[in-house]
Design an enzyme around this catalytic site. Sequence first.
Site, PDB file in Angstrom:
ATOM      1  N   GLU A   1      -5.727   9.419  10.468  1.00  0.00           N
ATOM      2  CA  GLU A   1      -4.381   8.944  10.804  1.00  0.00           C
ATOM      3  C   GLU A   1      -3.972   9.353  12.207  1.00  0.00           C
ATOM      4  OE1 GLU A   1      -3.501   7.008   8.553  1.00  0.00           O
ATOM      5  OE2 GLU A   1      -4.456   7.823   6.754  1.00  0.00           O
TER       6      GLU A   1
ATOM      7  N   GLU B   1       0.858  -1.177   0.000  1.00  0.00           N
ATOM      8  CA  GLU B   1       0.000   0.000   0.000  1.00  0.00           C
ATOM      9  C   GLU B   1       0.892   1.224   0.000  1.00  0.00           C
ATOM     10  OE1 GLU B   1      -3.611  -1.791   2.719  1.00  0.00           O
ATOM     11  OE2 GLU B   1      -2.761   0.154   3.241  1.00  0.00           O
TER      12      GLU B   1
END
Lengths: 275, 410
Positions: free
Chosen positions: A62, A51
């Site tokens: 995040e 990824e």
Amino acid sequence: MTKDRIDRRFAALKAENRAGFVAYVMAGDPDAATALEILKGLPAAGADLIELGFPFSDPMAEGPTIQRASQRALAGKMTLNGTLDLARAFREGDQDTPLILMGYLNPLVNKGFEAFAKDAAAAGVDGLIVVDCPPEEADPLSDALEAEGISLIRLASPTTDEKRLPAVVRRTSGFVYYVSVAGVTGVKEADADAVAPAVERLRAAAQLPVAVGFGIRTAERAAEVARVADAAVVGSALVDEIESAGKLNENVTQKVLSKASELAKAVRSARQDTV
Amino acid sequence: MNAPAQASDRPNDWSAYPDAKGRFGEFGGLYVAETLMPLVLELDKAYQEAKNDPAFQAELRGYLTHYVGRPSPLYFAERLTRHFGGAKIYFKREELNHTGAHKINNCMGQILLAQRMGKTRIIAETGAGQHGVASATVSARFGLPCIVYMGAVDVARQKPNVFRMNLLGAEVRPVTSGAATLKDAMNEAMRDWVTNVEDTYYLIGTAAGPHPYPAMVRDFQAVIGNETREQIQELEGRLPDAVLACVGGGSNAIGMFHPFLGDESVKIYGVEASGHGLDTDKHAASLTGGRPGVLHGNRTYLLQDDDGQILDAHSISAGLDYPGIGPEHSFLHDIGRAQYLTCTDDEALKAFQLCAELEGIIPALESAHAIAKLPQLAKEIGEGGVIVMCLSGRGDKDIFTVADALGRSI
């Protein structure tokens, strides 16, 4: 059709009776050249899928680690197009490892979904994960990606109930990503006991392999997840290595790849330990 | 890019917006992480039920009357009217509400909803600190713990409000990521929400964010425009020729505008902050200087670079210092129902002083952006006309910023 690369990889993993190890790194972290070196080294270090994050100024899902990676990448002028350049350079040397881009919607809206899908397919990108694009809003993006044979990888989470599952797995291909904790990346630890039934449920609904991420920081946890899931995703723990190597003036690529191979080994041998 | 909007393009039924998908035309929607999707859908359902529950509405009205101090007065600003020449100027005095701004209207509605949903922990983001103070206030009143995320830069420039929040029992968490202002505080609040999905209610302060927030915040703020309609008809025997409000995220503005959308005779003006000027990179005019994109759960006009990275906004007023705008404003802008003007830091400062000196009212720097456009609009509309401006907040919180800008020490 590039999504075939994902299907082939999961079929091979199934034949080997083991889970895949998915490594996440951010494009341009710590800089474009080093990021490419890391990318190129990941398959040999044991990454079955990769990824590649593209940076966004406001990465709402995040934790601190990936937030800082995003800021480092942006400080080095990394962009969505720059990320596609990295993908293309990686693909020139590797025809087999599936490459999934991951990020937020606005850079894609800005580039235009059709233009992105076309360029991504040409660069050898196989899938896309967009954190802030739920299925309710995904149709225009799905249209563009499907036309180029790129998988839109859907996310399911502990809050996704039975009622939502059909909507979540509609128009998805490749694999499904199970966000194993309610929270941001790299902070809470996944509860392996809770992950198993969730993976079963999701696999049945999607009829696709299930990768688990967001709460895996250690080799032990990766192995636990690899016993029940089709793949284990590790991001923040790798990015931490980039950051600490940078601070200590060590060889960044070596340090990340050594962490990746430690995690890959744990994932690869997870099911052997149990039989 | 767009053809000029025609009146005939416009909807007949403004209450039909947003649609079932939370859209105002192409704006709005629901762009959040999957973990939050079930929560925003649950919130939408709970809000629709509360909205249609007479008991909920009666309870809200009771608190607005006895705790907030509504209705707020509609005041004829006689000396400013004479000073500028032209249309009569009225101020809708939202600065007289409890806590000194319009923000409490929305907080009161949402705290009642949070209780109804059985939530036990309140989180909020704040820029200038007015919404933080209002959130801390209602949380104290209803006995719920409150955590306010505030950009570290704003914490430094809005110290009185930080202290106020602390006095009210709220925890202020400074946010240092990004530019450390309102958008970063909002990111951090969303990270908290996604981490604490069971017990937490996210009390968004402006008419932005994922559906249902833009519609819900608008509905709770529409008390401003609804009262104005009644009051101006009592005072002038007719509707105003124009309504005017400052726009950051745009909650006071949409609250004033929405009840007038169907009245074609009423011109609608929003004022964006153009900071050091639109030709610089230091402004906060998302509609005038931005492009549509997706941030914080909705599609709307945003300040962004060539790569779709969100730019840091700038305004002397912390409450307008946001690179986006509520999606309904983007819609009203594109269909031409509202016009959006801009006002620089310097213009706002002059208007701030003028209002203090002529009307004995120290306005919030946010509201001063609207005041600065009054001379132009009063002339345009002319003698015999009527303008109502939303005086969204009082300026006590801004005296340090203003003193600094004027080169004075206090």
